[in-house]
Design a protein around this motif. Structure first.
Motif, PDB file in Angstrom:
ATOM      1  N   PRO A 466       1.067  -1.073  -0.015  1.00  0.00           N
ATOM      2  CA  PRO A 466       0.076   0.027  -0.027  1.00  0.00           C
ATOM      3  C   PRO A 466       0.687   1.353  -0.014  1.00  0.00           C
ATOM      4  O   PRO A 466       1.860   1.310   0.520  1.00  0.00           O
ATOM      5  N   ALA A 467       0.354   2.289  -0.635  1.00  0.00           N
ATOM      6  CA  ALA A 467       1.070   3.553  -0.699  1.00  0.00           C
ATOM      7  C   ALA A 467       1.218   4.281   0.735  1.00  0.00           C
ATOM      8  O   ALA A 467       0.159   4.126   1.498  1.00  0.00           O
ATOM      9  N   GLU A 468       2.294   4.810   0.961  1.00  0.00           N
ATOM     10  CA  GLU A 468       2.413   5.363   2.314  1.00  0.00           C
ATOM     11  C   GLU A 468       1.547   6.686   2.017  1.00  0.00           C
ATOM     12  O   GLU A 468       1.454   7.547   1.255  1.00  0.00           O
ATOM     13  N   ALA A 469       0.687   6.910   3.117  1.00  0.00           N
ATOM     14  CA  ALA A 469      -0.257   7.807   3.218  1.00  0.00           C
ATOM     15  C   ALA A 469       0.534   9.304   3.217  1.00  0.00           C
ATOM     16  O   ALA A 469       1.192   9.429   3.918  1.00  0.00           O
ATOM     17  N   LEU A 470       0.069  10.069   2.501  1.00  0.00           N
ATOM     18  CA  LEU A 470       0.449  11.430   1.983  1.00  0.00           C
ATOM     19  C   LEU A 470      -0.329  12.626   2.991  1.00  0.00           C
ATOM     20  O   LEU A 470      -1.621  12.342   3.086  1.00  0.00           O
ATOM     21  N   ARG A 471       0.332  13.238   3.618  1.00  0.00           N
ATOM     22  CA  ARG A 471      -0.429  14.276   4.567  1.00  0.00           C
ATOM     23  C   ARG A 471       0.100  15.778   4.260  1.00  0.00           C
ATOM     24  O   ARG A 471       1.372  15.796   3.891  1.00  0.00           O
ATOM     25  N   LEU A 472      -0.784  16.681   4.071  1.00  0.00           N
ATOM     26  CA  LEU A 472      -0.497  18.090   4.059  1.00  0.00           C
ATOM     27  C   LEU A 472      -0.306  18.597   5.429  1.00  0.00           C
ATOM     28  O   LEU A 472      -1.087  18.374   6.375  1.00  0.00           O
ATOM     29  N   ARG A 473       0.695  19.537   5.594  1.00  0.00           N
ATOM     30  CA  ARG A 473       0.841  20.305   6.906  1.00  0.00           C
ATOM     31  C   ARG A 473       0.945  21.785   6.641  1.00  0.00           C
ATOM     32  O   ARG A 473       1.710  22.210   5.398  1.00  0.00           O
ATOM     33  N   ILE A 474       0.267  22.554   7.493  1.00  0.00           N
ATOM     34  CA  ILE A 474       0.336  24.169   7.177  1.00  0.00           C
ATOM     35  C   ILE A 474       1.572  24.512   8.316  1.00  0.00           C
ATOM     36  O   ILE A 474       1.190  24.517   9.588  1.00  0.00           O
ATOM     37  N   VAL A 475       2.596  24.517   7.934  1.00  0.00           N
ATOM     38  CA  VAL A 475       3.732  24.783   8.960  1.00  0.00           C
ATOM     39  C   VAL A 475       3.654  25.939   9.647  1.00  0.00           C
ATOM     40  O   VAL A 475       3.910  25.969  10.746  1.00  0.00           O
ATOM     41  N   SER A 476       3.248  27.115   9.005  1.00  0.00           N
ATOM     42  CA  SER A 476       3.361  28.272   9.488  1.00  0.00           C
ATOM     43  C   SER A 476       2.539  29.415   8.837  1.00  0.00           C
ATOM     44  O   SER A 476       2.086  28.984   7.724  1.00  0.00           O
ATOM     45  N   LEU A 477       1.810  30.275   9.640  1.00  0.00           N
ATOM     46  CA  LEU A 477       1.078  31.423   8.914  1.00  0.00           C
ATOM     47  C   LEU A 477       1.707  32.617   9.719  1.00  0.00           C
ATOM     48  O   LEU A 477       1.620  32.821  10.951  1.00  0.00           O
ATOM     49  N   ARG A 478       1.787  33.608   8.835  1.00  0.00           N
ATOM     50  CA  ARG A 478       2.386  34.905   9.325  1.00  0.00           C
ATOM     51  C   ARG A 478       1.894  36.215   8.565  1.00  0.00           C
ATOM     52  O   ARG A 478       1.581  35.852   7.241  1.00  0.00           O
ATOM     53  N   GLY A 479       1.792  37.099   9.135  1.00  0.00           N
ATOM     54  CA  GLY A 479       1.365  38.330   8.523  1.00  0.00           C
ATOM     55  C   GLY A 479       2.383  38.892   7.687  1.00  0.00           C
ATOM     56  O   GLY A 479       3.667  38.460   7.491  1.00  0.00           O
ATOM     57  N   ALA A 480       2.069  40.222   7.437  1.00  0.00           N
ATOM     58  CA  ALA A 480       2.924  40.670   6.279  1.00  0.00           C
ATOM     59  C   ALA A 480       3.768  41.386   7.069  1.00  0.00           C
ATOM     60  O   ALA A 480       5.171  41.673   6.669  1.00  0.00           O
ATOM     61  N   ASP A 481       3.885  41.694   8.320  1.00  0.00           N
ATOM     62  CA  ASP A 481       4.907  42.030   9.333  1.00  0.00           C
ATOM     63  C   ASP A 481       5.694  41.044   9.730  1.00  0.00           C
ATOM     64  O   ASP A 481       6.593  41.342  10.817  1.00  0.00           O
ATOM     65  N   GLY A 482       5.330  39.795   9.618  1.00  0.00           N
ATOM     66  CA  GLY A 482       6.101  38.525  10.023  1.00  0.00           C
ATOM     67  C   GLY A 482       5.547  38.103  11.471  1.00  0.00           C
ATOM     68  O   GLY A 482       6.218  37.200  11.689  1.00  0.00           O
ATOM     69  N   ARG A 483       4.441  38.550  11.796  1.00  0.00           N
ATOM     70  CA  ARG A 483       4.284  37.979  13.053  1.00  0.00           C
ATOM     71  C   ARG A 483       3.483  36.714  12.913  1.00  0.00           C
ATOM     72  O   ARG A 483       2.480  36.567  12.156  1.00  0.00           O
ATOM     73  N   PRO A 484       3.506  35.625  13.737  1.00  0.00           N
ATOM     74  CA  PRO A 484       2.605  34.477  13.660  1.00  0.00           C
ATOM     75  C   PRO A 484       1.286  34.934  13.775  1.00  0.00           C
ATOM     76  O   PRO A 484       0.849  35.647  14.454  1.00  0.00           O
ATOM     77  N   LEU A 485       0.437  34.010  13.040  1.00  0.00           N
ATOM     78  CA  LEU A 485      -0.976  34.297  13.022  1.00  0.00           C
ATOM     79  C   LEU A 485      -1.696  32.928  13.638  1.00  0.00           C
ATOM     80  O   LEU A 485      -0.991  31.755  13.530  1.00  0.00           O
ATOM     81  N   GLY A 486      -2.584  32.993  14.269  1.00  0.00           N
ATOM     82  CA  GLY A 486      -3.275  31.783  14.841  1.00  0.00           C
ATOM     83  C   GLY A 486      -2.989  31.886  16.464  1.00  0.00           C
ATOM     84  O   GLY A 486      -2.012  32.620  16.757  1.00  0.00           O
ATOM     85  N   GLY A 487      -4.079  31.262  17.062  1.00  0.00           N
ATOM     86  CA  GLY A 487      -3.816  31.631  18.628  1.00  0.00           C
ATOM     87  C   GLY A 487      -4.254  33.108  19.021  1.00  0.00           C
ATOM     88  O   GLY A 487      -5.548  33.441  18.383  1.00  0.00           O
ATOM     89  N   PRO A 488      -3.459  33.585  19.654  1.00  0.00           N
ATOM     90  CA  PRO A 488      -3.777  35.082  19.998  1.00  0.00           C
ATOM     91  C   PRO A 488      -3.690  36.026  18.885  1.00  0.00           C
ATOM     92  O   PRO A 488      -4.069  37.091  18.865  1.00  0.00           O
ATOM     93  N   GLY A 489      -2.816  35.474  17.979  1.00  0.00           N
ATOM     94  CA  GLY A 489      -2.506  36.692  16.693  1.00  0.00           C
ATOM     95  C   GLY A 489      -3.664  36.517  15.950  1.00  0.00           C
ATOM     96  O   GLY A 489      -4.104  35.430  15.116  1.00  0.00           O
ATOM     97  N   ALA A 490      -4.145  37.687  15.387  1.00  0.00           N
ATOM     98  CA  ALA A 490      -5.172  37.907  14.289  1.00  0.00           C
ATOM     99  C   ALA A 490      -4.602  38.536  13.182  1.00  0.00           C
ATOM    100  O   ALA A 490      -3.652  39.494  13.258  1.00  0.00           O
TER     101      ALA A 490
END
Length: 845
Positions: A466-490
């Protein structure tokens, strides 16, 4: 074309007829004509000398040689490989010198044909002039009888012509080959030639000695035999070994040779390089060479045989070389190592082919100096073991051809367990192996088969993991200023509702090919979108810059940023959005929520009413289908299953060609049935009226009519009991034969295939011409009326098929028994059913 290639082409082109495979031993019968005329045609006996030498070269081991002259057999000997076995044949031929008289030639020829038999050979030496009369004027009796058919007193020529006819018949029945060595006669000297009548392939004695020996040997052997001739004195040097026949001066001596006459003129010797000779001689060389080396031949399913020389074979040149042979097909070995390809018409592999060693000298045809049979093997490519096969991963196939087999490309079909079929081409690489790859799509056993002419030998089982299951990951989300988004960051939007962000995507594990990944928003308000929309190609990991557009006057809220790709597990991250606040957002949101609540309440109320109506008021009311035999069929239509939100009951029977039935519950407990979609309804009590609606009570039979078809039903308030099925609904059940006779068994049906309905009436619409249309609602009634067609000259239409459901006799009402109404008349005289059937239990219910 180079001289070498030209010579090779001519060499192969000349071989098909000239070098057949050696056959079984045969009988060669030689006839010597001792007629006196031969003393003038060949006074020196040159023909007998060349005949002896030709037979010494052409007769093969196992042949049986028999010599006939003067009507007698002079010699009968079996030939073997040693030249000494030819001495009795030479003695018999040389002793048969010409003499006066010729009557015995006829008997000699007949005896020779009898001795040779089917598949044998008759060799005649003479001047091709037939004269069967002896010196005393006698002739064979069979010839005289044939001659007297044309003349009571036949002449000498008549007798000889008759003898030729007899001999021609003998030759046809013998079914053997005939060769003639013809001595020359002056023009006009032949009165009755006979070689052609016997079907003989003639060799002219008047040619040069080389041509006579070569042609005569070829005719006897069935293939080219003599490659060249040499004239030598003292010592004879051979460039190719074999059997050599020498025509020497009287008294000559040949070391190691076999003398065939008493004067030392005719010799046979098997030599390899040199011949020691005392005297002068003309030598005729018939090459006999071995075929050394190792050979392999393979059969391809497209009808081709490929052969090669394994190791070192015999030396070759432009005129001499090796030829692959099968039947009459020939192909020359070429290249290093030497290979040959032979195209055959056979659909099955030959068991053996031959390797011929061919010699050619000067302008003479090529001669097969040696031959060797080799077995034909099945061609194959062996697939090397397959390891680490996994679905959605490239699978590399490596094949090893059979030893020496020349295969440049092999198409292969791969069939997976899921049914998918793919094709892959294995191509030859520098190391001689065939390689190719493809990507399996499903796991399980894999079947491989060759699509080319070469067999593919694969391992016993190849399994795809069987094929090894492929998974997608969203490694990071950042705004235009480079601040992380998600959690307290909007993500903060500007006044135009725009915001910029950067997302990093990763595929785990690394895919066999790049994936097309699409990004979308989950739970976002209408009008919210990402720019650019994608999809994006991701091979392993990729950073993507996006712009988020937010609809105006909509408050911020968390949304899901979802990454999706075919064949991979999706990924999602929560993204908080903070747009610029607007004064009307709160009011608009509240209004929308209120509308949604009101709408949900209306839908719930409507649904609860329909459910209560179907459960309480409709209950177990149902339709049961009545078949052609009058029995209840298994089809049941429960009215509760057909209630819609508007509390309407509409049934669309599955077997109906069109139309539907609607039902309305009346306060008195009855049910009003209406025809829908062009359908009409026929009540059991009034079967000749198509009504818009009828009233049904428990157990009421009726029919739905759509165009010229009718379907019968019984309405029930509840499920029938066993007693009801036995005494009521099935009491009047008919057999299948009765049902076929009565057609519908209940109501008038116009059927295009009904044999009792004329073509005129079969084309009419049942709703107008034959049945009275009604807009009223029909309650139970006991009256029936019949309306004839509107055309005056139209024939009366039989109403066979108008049968009451509860008629015990199965009686069919004929139209002649009913009163007639004028077409279009609105007042139909009522006819009591009792008047048609009489009183009592046999009438309708």
């Amino acid at each position: 074309m180079t001289p070498g290639r030209l010579g090779a082409a001519l060499l192969v082109a000349a071989l098909p007829w000239a070098a057949p495979a050696l056959g079984a031993p045969r009988t060669v019968a030689v006839v010597v004509d001792r007629s006196g005329s031969l003393r003038y045609a060949d006074p020196a006996g040159r023909g007998r000398d060349l005949l002896v030498l030709s037979l010494g070269l052409a007769l093969r081991s196992g042949d049986r040689a028999r010599v006939f002259a003067d009507g007698e057999e002079l010699c009968d000997v079996e030939i073997d490989a040693a030249p000494t076995s030819l001495r009795p044949v030479a003695d018999a031929l040389l002793a048969a010198s010409p003499r006066r008289g010729s009557g015995a030639l006829f008997e000699s020829l007949r005896a020779a044909f009898a001795a040779a038999g089917p598949g044998g050979l008759v060799l005649v030496y003479g001047d091709d002039d037939l004269d069967v009369l002896s010196a005393e004027g006698d002739a064979p009796a069979v010839v005289l009888r044939r001659a007297r058919r044309t003349s009571a007193r036949p002449t000498r020529e008549d007798v000889n012509l008759a003898a030729r006819e007899v001999l021609a018949g003998v030759a046809r029945r013998a079914k053997c080959a005939v060769v003639g060595l013809r001595a020359p006669l002056p023009p006009g000297a032949r009165s009755v030639p006979y070689f052609e009548a016997l079907g003989a392939r003639a060799v002219e004695l008047g040619e040069e000695a080389l041509e006579v020996v070569r042609r005569l040997g070829e005719r006897v052997a069935g293939r080219p035999l003599v490659s060249h001739s040499l004239r030598a004195r003292g010592r004879l040097r051979l460039d190719v070994g074999g059997r050599v026949a020498l025509l020497a001066a009287p008294g000559s001596q040949v070391a190691g040779g076999v003398s065939l006459d008493r004067d030392g003129r005719l010799w046979l010797v098997d030599a390899a390089e040199r011949i020691a000779l005392e005297g002068e001689a003309l030598a005729f060389v018939a090459p006999r060479l071995p075929v050394p080396g190792t050979y392999r031949a393979y059969w391809l399913s497209n009808g081709e045989v490929r052969a090669l020389v394994v190791g070192e074979g015999p030396p070759t040149s432009a005129n001499d070389g090796l030829v692959l042979a099968s039947g009459e097909r020939r192909a020359r070995f070429e290249g290093t190592p030497a290979r040959a390809r032979l195209a055959l018409d056979a659909t099955q592999a030959p068991r053996e082919v031959e390797v011929l060693r061919v010699v050619r000298r000067g302008d003479l045809p090529p001669v097969v100096a040696g031959r060797r049979r080799i077995a034909v093997e099945r061609s194959y490519v062996e697939l090397l073991p397959v390891e680490g096969a996994r679905a959605d991963r490239p699978l590399r196939l490596v094949g090893r051809p059979a030893p020496g087999l020349d295969v440049d490309r092999l198409p292969v079909e791969a069939q997976e367990a899921g049914g998918l079929v793919q094709q892959v081409a294995l191509r030859r690489e520098e190391d001689g192996l065939l390689r190719g790859s493809f990507t399996p799509r499903s796991d399980g056993p894999l079947a491989l088969r060759s699509l080319g002419p070469v067999e593919l030998r694969a391992p016993e089982s190849i399994s795809i993991a069987p094929a090894e299951a492929l998974r997608l990951r969203i490694v990071s989300l950042r705004g235009a200023d480079g601040r992380p988004l998600g959690g307290p960051g909007a993500l903060e939007l500007d006044r135009d509702g725009r915001g910029r962000l950067e997302v990093v995507l990763r595929v785990e594990p690394r895919p066999p090919r790049p994936l097309a990944v699409a990004l979308r928003l989950n739970g976002a308000p209408a009008g919210a979108q990402l720019d650019p929309p994608g999809p994006f190609t991701v091979a392993k990991e990729r950073s993507i810059a996006l712009a988020l557009r937010w609809p105006p006057r909509v408050d911020g809220q968390p949304v899901g940023l979802r990454a999706e790709a075919e064949g991979a597990e999706p990924a999602e991250r929560t993204l908080a959005v903070e747009p610029s606040p607007g004064p009307l957002r709160a009011v608009a949101a509240g209004a929308l929520l209120a509308v949604a609540l009101i709408w949900a309440g209306l839908l719930y109320r409507r649904w609860s009413r329909a459910a209560r109506f179907a459960d309480v008021e409709v209950g177990r009311r149902q339709l049961r289908v009545v078949g052609r035999n009058g029995r209840l069929s298994p089809e049941v239509y429960r009215l509760a299953n057909h209630v819609d939100d508007d509390l309407r009951i509409v049934v669309e029977p599955e077997e109906s060609p069109g139309g539907a039935l609607s039902f309305e519950l009346r306060p008195d407990g009855g049910v009003l049935c209406r025809g829908e979609g062009g359908a009409r309804v026929v009540h059991a009590d009034r079967p000749t009226i198509l009504a818009e609606a009828v009233v049904l009570t428990h157990g009421t039979p009726f029919a739905m009519v759509y165009k010229q078809r009718a379907l019968r039903y019984v309405y029930l308030d509840r499920d029938p009991t066993a007693d009801e099925l036995t005494t009521t609904y099935l009491a009047d059940a008919m057999t299948h034969d009765e049902a076929a006779l009565r057609d519908s068994g209940v109501f008038l049906i116009l059927d295009d295939e009904a044999p009792n309905v004329p073509r005129y009436s079969a084309r009419l619409e049942a709703s107008t011409e034959l049945l009275a249309a009604s807009q009223e609602i029909l309650d139970s009634a006991s009256e029936v009326a019949f309306v004839p067609p509107s055309e005056e000259d139209a024939p009366l239409v039989s109403d066979e098929g108008v049968v009451y459901l509860d008629s015990a006799e199965g009686e069919i009402i004929d139209s002649e028994e009913l009163p007639r109404l004028e077409s279009g008349s609105g007042d139909a005289p009522a006819i009591r059913i009792e008047e048609l059937y009489g009183e009592g239990d046999e009438g309708p219910a």
